[in-house]
Design a protein around this motif. Structure first.
Motif, mmCIF file in Angstrom:
data_model
loop_
_atom_site.group_PDB
_atom_site.id
_atom_site.type_symbol
_atom_site.label_atom_id
_atom_site.label_comp_id
_atom_site.label_asym_id
_atom_site.label_seq_id
_atom_site.Cartn_x
_atom_site.Cartn_y
_atom_site.Cartn_z
ATOM 1 N N ALA A 189 0.835 -1.208 0.000
ATOM 2 C CA ALA A 189 0.000 0.000 0.000
ATOM 3 C C ALA A 189 0.865 1.252 0.000
ATOM 4 C CB ALA A 189 -0.926 -0.015 1.219
ATOM 5 N N SER A 190 1.959 1.238 0.773
ATOM 6 C CA SER A 190 2.857 2.397 0.836
ATOM 7 C C SER A 190 3.529 2.643 -0.509
ATOM 8 C CB SER A 190 3.921 2.185 1.918
ATOM 9 O OG SER A 190 3.326 2.020 3.186
ATOM 10 N N LEU A 191 3.875 1.579 -1.197
ATOM 11 C CA LEU A 191 4.537 1.737 -2.497
ATOM 12 C C LEU A 191 3.609 2.393 -3.524
ATOM 13 C CD1 LEU A 191 6.484 -1.640 -2.782
ATOM 14 C CD2 LEU A 191 7.339 0.593 -2.068
ATOM 15 N N ILE A 192 2.329 2.058 -3.465
ATOM 16 C CA ILE A 192 1.373 2.700 -4.365
ATOM 17 C C ILE A 192 1.255 4.188 -4.047
ATOM 18 C CG2 ILE A 192 -1.067 2.820 -5.003
ATOM 19 C CD1 ILE A 192 0.386 0.509 -6.293
ATOM 20 N N VAL A 193 1.211 4.509 -2.745
ATOM 21 C CA VAL A 193 1.126 5.917 -2.336
ATOM 22 C C VAL A 193 2.375 6.678 -2.777
ATOM 23 C CG1 VAL A 193 1.008 7.473 -0.351
ATOM 24 C CG2 VAL A 193 -0.385 5.392 -0.386
ATOM 25 N N GLY A 209 10.303 8.848 -13.304
ATOM 26 C CA GLY A 209 10.794 9.342 -12.017
ATOM 27 C C GLY A 209 10.154 8.618 -10.848
ATOM 28 N N ALA A 210 8.846 8.378 -10.921
ATOM 29 C CA ALA A 210 8.144 7.670 -9.854
ATOM 30 C C ALA A 210 8.572 6.205 -9.783
ATOM 31 C CB ALA A 210 6.638 7.759 -10.073
ATOM 32 N N SER A 211 8.851 5.584 -10.925
ATOM 33 C CA SER A 211 9.272 4.180 -10.931
ATOM 34 C C SER A 211 10.597 3.991 -10.205
ATOM 35 C CB SER A 211 9.390 3.676 -12.375
ATOM 36 O OG SER A 211 8.149 3.714 -13.027
ATOM 37 N N VAL A 212 11.566 4.833 -10.519
ATOM 38 C CA VAL A 212 12.881 4.735 -9.870
ATOM 39 C C VAL A 212 12.735 4.980 -8.372
ATOM 40 C CG1 VAL A 212 15.180 5.759 -9.731
ATOM 41 C CG2 VAL A 212 14.112 5.409 -11.963
ATOM 42 N N THR A 213 11.981 5.996 -7.999
ATOM 43 C CA THR A 213 11.782 6.322 -6.582
ATOM 44 C C THR A 213 11.085 5.190 -5.842
ATOM 45 O OG1 THR A 213 11.553 8.655 -7.217
ATOM 46 C CG2 THR A 213 10.861 8.042 -5.000
ATOM 47 N N THR A 214 10.084 4.589 -6.465
ATOM 48 C CA THR A 214 9.318 3.519 -5.826
ATOM 49 C C THR A 214 10.176 2.285 -5.578
ATOM 50 O OG1 THR A 214 7.298 4.312 -6.900
ATOM 51 C CG2 THR A 214 7.263 2.076 -6.020
ATOM 52 N N ILE A 215 11.001 1.896 -6.550
ATOM 53 C CA ILE A 215 11.845 0.703 -6.397
ATOM 54 C C ILE A 215 12.880 0.914 -5.299
ATOM 55 C CG2 ILE A 215 13.563 -0.731 -7.561
ATOM 56 C CD1 ILE A 215 11.979 -0.227 -10.166
ATOM 57 N N LEU A 217 14.383 0.061 0.763
ATOM 58 C CA LEU A 217 14.693 0.686 2.051
ATOM 59 C C LEU A 217 13.566 0.476 3.061
ATOM 60 C CD1 LEU A 217 16.211 4.058 0.770
ATOM 61 C CD2 LEU A 217 17.424 1.992 1.493
ATOM 62 N N LEU A 218 12.310 0.618 2.620
ATOM 63 C CA LEU A 218 11.185 0.456 3.539
ATOM 64 C C LEU A 218 11.088 -0.968 4.076
ATOM 65 C CD1 LEU A 218 8.239 2.496 1.973
ATOM 66 C CD2 LEU A 218 9.352 2.886 4.164
ATOM 67 N N ALA A 219 11.398 -1.950 3.247
ATOM 68 C CA ALA A 219 11.348 -3.343 3.701
ATOM 69 C C ALA A 219 12.291 -3.562 4.872
ATOM 70 C CB ALA A 219 11.704 -4.281 2.549
ATOM 71 N N ASN A 220 13.445 -2.902 4.856
ATOM 72 C CA ASN A 220 14.396 -3.020 5.967
ATOM 73 C C ASN A 220 13.854 -2.366 7.224
ATOM 74 O OD1 ASN A 220 16.831 -1.930 7.641
ATOM 75 N ND2 ASN A 220 17.705 -3.550 6.357
ATOM 76 N N SER A 264 5.341 0.102 -9.619
ATOM 77 C CA SER A 264 5.722 1.242 -10.450
ATOM 78 C C SER A 264 5.406 1.053 -11.928
ATOM 79 C CB SER A 264 7.223 1.530 -10.291
ATOM 80 O OG SER A 264 7.989 0.394 -10.656
ATOM 81 N N ILE A 265 5.307 -0.194 -12.394
ATOM 82 C CA ILE A 265 5.117 -0.434 -13.829
ATOM 83 C C ILE A 265 3.729 -0.984 -14.150
ATOM 84 C CG2 ILE A 265 5.932 -1.762 -15.815
ATOM 85 C CD1 ILE A 265 8.729 -1.598 -14.659
#
Length: 425
Positions: free
Chosen positions: A214-218, A250-256, A261-264, A329-330
């Motif tokens: 959910a956070s990745l979509i946001v 830009g959003a794809s690179v940021t999301t990946i 980082l968020l998973a950690n 992202s894709i």
């Protein structure tokens, strides 16, 4: 005199047909348009729109964080409320008040099918958690076990009751409208409710598997808006004229990167990683498992000698998070493109006006639904153990054995363990 006038008119007409050279600024203005609409970067009211959208976003994120802090049951309640709002927005999309006046109680039929689907879906997903919650009360345990055992029959009977109700309400001059509403209701249940219901399964597998996707979509949505807002020049797709390639990339690179980082960060919390096996609200303690235990990698010759860190700790789940980030992202944005095409088909700007600057609840959940299904399938395919586990066996016992049969099984296991203990002694 007349000839002179005609000559003058002809000359003017000829001059009017001469193609005027396009000025550079006009070329840029037309070049930055898609489908007759200006891109967001050239929108004169964009700053006012951005302020309203930002204000709503801050409130939504704040409320979302608070609900996640409260725990699994509160997140489930939030998902149910969102589903009801989405259903209401979509039910109203094809609603015609003139026909509804001729069909008293017909609108109630839509909600009958909706709550029947809710009972069936959540009964399948949460049967084990429900039984584990009532094990201390013998009578309640028997009632709940019986309901779970015959849940499919109960839900089918409720659906057939709705089907008969629909047939009995058919009126001569409204056949087409009624059958259209019947088909529309089932489409909503299939494409909206069924997909978003996977979110609840992810929640009880561990909030991590709900919160990260959910956070990745946001994150993808916010950064696509920001990159498109400040840098957007190249239209991405005709269905969404204000979306640009700059925003998408830009959003794809940021999301990946954010996924890794968020998973950690999330993987360090037991509250987020432990599965909830009942419907209580207490704190969770569990062995996080190998997915959430850091593995150390030596950097060696990959970094210069003056670099302070010689090794890096990475959780195995972070590699899986990259797959979630890639999908978010894709592929997930195509849920938004689908919704945009749908709105164009019905000639509406938004599904509703529940959220200032964002539209309706459905406008914010289009990508989330696609992501929730992928997260569940990915977890079941690559994360969850594929062999038999204690939880799976217990679930089968609870579903398929009566209370007396379970007592007999317990007694037989006790005798077997007693015999083995005597043999080893």
């Amino acid at each position: 005199m007349q000839r002179d006038t005609s000559s003058s008119d002809a000359s003017a007409s000829h001059t009017g047909r001469v193609r005027r050279r396009r000025q550079p600024n006009e070329a840029n203005a037309d070049g930055n348009r898609a489908n007759g609409q200006p891109l967001l970067v050239n929108d004169q009211n964009k700053y006012k729109s951005m302020l309203i959208r930002t204000y709503s976003t801050v409130w939504m994120i704040g409320g979302f964080v608070f609900i996640v802090y409260m725990g699994h049951l509160y997140i489930w309640a939030m998902v149910v409320v969102i589903q009801i709002y989405m259903a209401r927005e979509l039910f109203n999309l094809l609603r015609k008040s003139s026909e509804d006046k001729q069909l008293p109680g017909f609108r109630l039929l839509n909600w009958h099918f909706f709550f029947t689907a809710m009972l069936y879906t959540y009964g399948r997903f949460l049967s084990r958690q429900l039984v584990n919650t009532v094990t201390s009360d013998h009578l309640l345990y028997k009632v709940v076990s019986g309901l779970i055992k015959y849940q499919m029959f109960i839900c089918y009977f409720l659906y057939i009751a709705g089907f008969v109700w629909f047939i009995l309400t058919l009126k001569k001059k409204t056949y087409k409208y009624q059958f259209k509403q019947y088909a529309w209701t089932h489409m909503i249940l299939l494409t909206v409710f069924a997909q978003s219901a996977f979110t609840v399964a992810n929640i009880f597998e561990g909030i991590f598997w709900f919160l990260l996707p959910a956070s990745l979509i946001v994150i993808n949505d916010i950064f696509a808006y920001l990159f498109g807002f400040f840098l957007g020049r190249t239209p991405l797709i005709k269905l969404s004229p204000k979306k640009t390639w700059e925003g998408f990339i830009g959003a794809s690179v940021t999301t990946i990167i954010s996924a890794f980082l968020l998973a950690n960060v999330m993987g360090r919390s037991q509250w987020l990683t432990c599965p909830r096996k009942d419907l209580s609200t207490g704190w969770l303690y569990c062995d996080p498992g190998p997915m959430f235990k850091p593995e150390h990698y030596l950097l060696g010759g990959w970094v210069p000698h003056w670099f302070p860190w010689k090794e890096v700790a990475i959780m195995p789940v972070q590699w899986h998070a990259l797959a979630l980030g890639l999908f978010a992202s894709i592929i997930a944005p195509f849920g938004g493109f689908f919704a945009s095409g749908f709105k164009r088909a019905f000639k509406i700007k938004d599904f509703g006006d529940s959220i200032p600057g964002h539209g309706g609840i459905t406008d914010r959940m289009d990508c989330q639904m696609v992501m929730a299904v992928f997260a569940y399938i990915y977890h079941q395919s690559f994360i969850a153990p594929q062999n038999f586990s204690v939880e799976i066996i217990l679930d089968q016992i609870i579903r398929n054995l009566t209370y007396e049969e379970q007592k007999y099984l317990y007694k037989q296991l006790g005798e077997i363990f007693h015999e083995r203990h005597q043999m080893h002694s």
